[in-house]
Design a protein around this motif. Structure first.
Motif, PDB file in Angstrom:
ATOM      1  N   PHE A 238       2.427   5.691  -7.442  1.00 25.11           N
ATOM      2  CA  PHE A 238       1.307   6.309  -8.153  1.00 25.11           C
ATOM      3  C   PHE A 238       1.449   7.828  -8.143  1.00 25.11           C
ATOM      4  CE2 PHE A 238      -2.855   8.198  -8.575  1.00 25.11           C
ATOM      5  CZ  PHE A 238      -3.418   7.477  -9.621  1.00 25.11           C
ATOM      6  N   GLU A 239       1.682   8.401  -6.984  1.00 21.75           N
ATOM      7  CA  GLU A 239       1.797   9.857  -6.866  1.00 21.75           C
ATOM      8  C   GLU A 239       3.015  10.386  -7.625  1.00 21.75           C
ATOM      9  OE1 GLU A 239       1.578  10.563  -2.637  1.00 21.75           O
ATOM     10  OE2 GLU A 239      -0.588  10.159  -2.606  1.00 21.75           O
TER      11      GLU A 239
ATOM     12  N   TYR B  48       2.248  10.089 -11.362  1.00 27.55           N
ATOM     13  CA  TYR B  48       1.175  11.036 -11.699  1.00 27.55           C
ATOM     14  C   TYR B  48       1.745  12.460 -11.769  1.00 27.55           C
ATOM     15  CZ  TYR B  48      -3.187  13.654 -11.488  1.00 27.55           C
ATOM     16  OH  TYR B  48      -4.221  14.521 -11.760  1.00 27.55           O
TER      17      TYR B  48
ATOM     18  N   PHE C 288      -0.453  -1.180  -7.014  1.00 27.93           N
ATOM     19  CA  PHE C 288      -0.393  -0.021  -7.906  1.00 27.93           C
ATOM     20  C   PHE C 288      -1.469  -0.132  -8.988  1.00 27.93           C
ATOM     21  CE2 PHE C 288       1.373   1.765 -11.903  1.00 27.93           C
ATOM     22  CZ  PHE C 288       1.453   3.103 -11.538  1.00 27.93           C
TER      23      PHE C 288
ATOM     24  N   ALA D  78       0.829  -1.211   0.000  1.00 32.09           N
ATOM     25  CA  ALA D  78       0.000   0.000   0.000  1.00 32.09           C
ATOM     26  C   ALA D  78       0.864   1.262   0.000  1.00 32.09           C
ATOM     27  CB  ALA D  78      -0.939  -0.005   1.210  1.00 32.09           C
ATOM     28  N   ARG D  79       1.862   1.306   0.852  1.00 34.43           N
ATOM     29  CA  ARG D  79       2.718   2.500   0.950  1.00 34.43           C
ATOM     30  C   ARG D  79       3.525   2.750  -0.325  1.00 34.43           C
ATOM     31  NH1 ARG D  79       5.128   2.691   7.113  1.00 34.43           N
ATOM     32  NH2 ARG D  79       3.087   2.777   8.128  1.00 34.43           N
ATOM     33  N   TYR D  80       4.179   1.700  -0.807  1.00 38.97           N
ATOM     34  CA  TYR D  80       5.033   1.858  -1.984  1.00 38.97           C
ATOM     35  C   TYR D  80       4.205   2.103  -3.246  1.00 38.97           C
ATOM     36  CZ  TYR D  80       9.367   0.803   0.470  1.00 38.97           C
ATOM     37  OH  TYR D  80      10.449   0.866   1.316  1.00 38.97           O
ATOM     38  N   SER D  81       3.062   1.447  -3.356  1.00 41.04           N
ATOM     39  CA  SER D  81       2.222   1.658  -4.540  1.00 41.04           C
ATOM     40  C   SER D  81       1.663   3.082  -4.546  1.00 41.04           C
ATOM     41  CB  SER D  81       1.096   0.637  -4.614  1.00 41.04           C
ATOM     42  OG  SER D  81       0.152   0.824  -3.576  1.00 41.04           O
ATOM     43  N   LYS D  82       1.326   3.586  -3.384  1.00 46.06           N
ATOM     44  CA  LYS D  82       0.830   4.964  -3.289  1.00 46.06           C
ATOM     45  C   LYS D  82       1.931   5.944  -3.696  1.00 46.06           C
ATOM     46  CE  LYS D  82      -1.179   8.391  -0.241  1.00 46.06           C
ATOM     47  NZ  LYS D  82      -1.445   8.820   1.130  1.00 46.06           N
ATOM     48  N   ALA D  83       3.134   5.717  -3.199  1.00 48.80           N
ATOM     49  CA  ALA D  83       4.263   6.588  -3.548  1.00 48.80           C
ATOM     50  C   ALA D  83       4.540   6.534  -5.047  1.00 48.80           C
ATOM     51  CB  ALA D  83       5.507   6.177  -2.758  1.00 48.80           C
TER      52      ALA D  83
ATOM     53  N   ARG E 142      -4.835   0.901  -7.683  1.00 49.11           N
ATOM     54  CA  ARG E 142      -4.931   2.371  -7.627  1.00 49.11           C
ATOM     55  C   ARG E 142      -5.133   2.959  -9.026  1.00 49.11           C
ATOM     56  NH1 ARG E 142      -3.515   4.761  -2.965  1.00 49.11           N
ATOM     57  NH2 ARG E 142      -2.422   3.497  -1.442  1.00 49.11           N
ATOM     58  N   TYR E 143      -4.359   2.455  -9.965  1.00 48.88           N
ATOM     59  CA  TYR E 143      -4.439   2.932 -11.343  1.00 48.88           C
ATOM     60  C   TYR E 143      -5.841   2.695 -11.908  1.00 48.88           C
ATOM     61  CZ  TYR E 143      -3.413   3.351 -16.333  1.00 48.88           C
ATOM     62  OH  TYR E 143      -3.434   3.722 -17.654  1.00 48.88           O
TER      63      TYR E 143
END
Length: 189
Positions: free
Chosen positions: A17-18, A21, A98, A10-15, A101-102
């Motif tokens: 993604f952001e 993006y 990721f 969750a943490r790495y995929s969020k980072a 999220r995508y």
């Protein structure tokens, strides 16, 4: 306290993604990482090699450079980051998180169309397009699962939504109606 695999993903995929993006390369990074994900799933020794504590970070970076030839700088930097922080063993979980999220950001869903016989790509596309239009999705990616026991029709599962248009279910509903009607007639006499 150690983080769970889900928390790490969750943490790495969020980072990721952001980061992608903000760099305006979200689609490119998504596509590249999904190709690399398929390669890593088909060749688990890649994950083992890049997670091996015995190999030096320089050796891992050298291998990573050959593994990521032709990818964007953002993809390369993220993978180097995973090597640097000894998180490459979580690569698959991170990329799958990721993708979630995508897909959410792009209004994309995955589904399974269960049928009695295998469907052609055109038939699957028709089902996917109709569902996507009805439920306001940008895209629905549908995989076909064959289950002869449904007799015919389609059972479509997208997330927690299930649309059952199988002949087996229709026959069961008719049977229940007939039994209910018969019970009603028996009570009246």
């Amino acid at each position: 306290m150690a983080l769970s695999r889900e928390e790490i993903a969750a943490r790495y995929s969020k980072a990721l993604f952001e980061y992608s993006y903000d760099a305006n390369v979200l689609d490119e990074v998504h596509d590249e990482l999904n190709v690399l994900l398929q390669v890593a799933k088909a060749n688990p020794e890649i994950i083992q090699l890049l997670s091996d504590p015995i190999l030096s970070k320089d050796e891992k970076r050298t291998f990573l450079d050959t593994f990521t030839t032709g990818t964007s700088d953002e993809t390369k930097e993220f993978l180097k980051f995973l090597v640097e922080y000894q998180r490459f063993s979580d690569f698959i979980d991170i990329i799958e998180a990721f993708d979630v999220r995508y897909n959410k950001a792009k209004n994309i869903a995955d589904g399974i169309a269960t049928t009695a016989i295998a469907l052609q790509k055109e038939e699957l596309d028709k089902i996917a397009n109709a569902y996507a239009k009805k439920y306001g999705l940008a895209t629905l990616k549908v995989k076909n699962k064959v289950d002869p026991s449904i007799l015919g029709g389609v059972v479509l599962q997208v997330g927690d939504i299930r649309i059952d248009g199988s002949i087996r279910t229709k026959l069961q509903e008719i049977r229940e109606q007939l039994l209910e009607n018969k019970r009603g007639e028996t009570i009246e006499h």
